[in-house]
Motif scaffolding. Structure first.
Motif, mmCIF file in Angstrom:
data_model
loop_
_atom_site.group_PDB
_atom_site.id
_atom_site.type_symbol
_atom_site.label_atom_id
_atom_site.label_comp_id
_atom_site.label_asym_id
_atom_site.label_seq_id
_atom_site.Cartn_x
_atom_site.Cartn_y
_atom_site.Cartn_z
ATOM 1 N N ALA A 186 0.900 -1.171 0.424
ATOM 2 C CA ALA A 186 0.137 -0.100 0.007
ATOM 3 C C ALA A 186 1.358 1.099 0.173
ATOM 4 O O ALA A 186 2.311 1.509 0.481
ATOM 5 C CB ALA A 186 -1.054 -0.155 1.356
ATOM 6 N N HIS B 18 -7.641 2.202 -3.502
ATOM 7 C CA HIS B 18 -6.178 1.162 -3.266
ATOM 8 C C HIS B 18 -5.774 1.238 -1.679
ATOM 9 O O HIS B 18 -4.239 0.778 -1.995
ATOM 10 C CB HIS B 18 -5.014 2.953 -4.452
ATOM 11 C CG HIS B 18 -5.313 2.749 -5.348
ATOM 12 N ND1 HIS B 18 -5.037 1.642 -6.804
ATOM 13 C CD2 HIS B 18 -6.589 3.164 -6.470
ATOM 14 C CE1 HIS B 18 -5.328 1.934 -7.662
ATOM 15 N NE2 HIS B 18 -6.270 2.530 -7.749
ATOM 16 N N SER C 120 0.894 -0.972 -6.184
ATOM 17 C CA SER C 120 -0.521 -2.436 -5.809
ATOM 18 C C SER C 120 -0.229 -3.384 -6.829
ATOM 19 O O SER C 120 -0.380 -4.390 -6.146
ATOM 20 C CB SER C 120 -1.777 -1.403 -5.517
ATOM 21 O OG SER C 120 -2.097 -1.273 -7.354
#
Length: 202
Positions: free
Chosen positions: A2, A30, A201
């Motif tokens: 992350a 996200h 990601s």
């Protein structure tokens, strides 16, 4: 993996307002963590070649209004291009966001930040008025004591620190979204920020 996004903004900025909700959604989609960093543009401009709005050339001031209207219509975001209370000092509102962030966390700070921005640009309220800031806290379910806490020295120190961090990072305007030292300046760069978050990601 992350990402962490440093969100540098001024709470009286129309461009921050136009991008705020989209940015919040993007960060959440996200799983990115957001470090809210309200900044004092009055200290950023002198070291970065920027000018406050009243000192800009008439052509630039006129085109700014055209672009605000275009983006408002394109995004479907309500906005008064010349709101009743603007220009307006943003320091008190910025310190309030800092205080909420410090005591209630980034989600609450993002919420009150969005409320402050809407107050200026959609609702034509005076964010330099303590009564308006108190109302915004109440409307967003946040403790009223945050207003008094926003006037305390540790909050001012943090606000000053955010501004210094912006200068150190090379930020010259708001909103600026910074990921791993890479600056994405302006709400019209959110597509590029999205691509960067997707890279992280994947």
């Amino acid at each position: 993996m992350a990402a962490t996004i440093d969100y540098f903004f001024a709470p009286q900025s129309p461009w921050t307002y136009l991008g705020h909700d989209r940015f919040v959604r993007l960060a959440r989609e996200h799983g990115a963590s957001v470090r809210l960093r309200p900044i004092d543009l009055g200290k950023i401009f002198p070291v970065s070649g920027g000018l406050p709005l009243p000192k800009r050339a008439p052509q630039r001031q006129a085109y700014r209004l055209v672009e605000l209207r275009r983006f408002s219509e394109h995004l479907g975001v309500p906005l008064h291009v010349q709101p009743r209370f603007f220009p307006v000092a943003g320091d008190d509102a910025a310190r309030l966001v800092v205080a909420v962030d410090q005591h209630d966390g980034s989600d609450a700070a993002l919420r009150i930040g969005g409320a402050v921005l809407r107050a200026v640009w959609a609702e034509e309220r005076n964010i330099a008025d303590a009564a308006v800031l108190a109302d915004l806290l109440a409307e967003n379910g946040l403790p009223p004591e945050r207003l008094a806490q926003s006037r305390e020295a540790p909050v001012q120190q943090r606000y000053d620190g955010h501004t210094a961090a912006a200068i150190e990072a090379g930020v010259f305007g708001g909103p600026s979204y910074v990921v791993d030292g890479e600056i994405f300046w302006g709400q019209d760069r959110l597509d590029f920020l999205q691509r960067r978050l997707e890279q992280i990601s994947n």
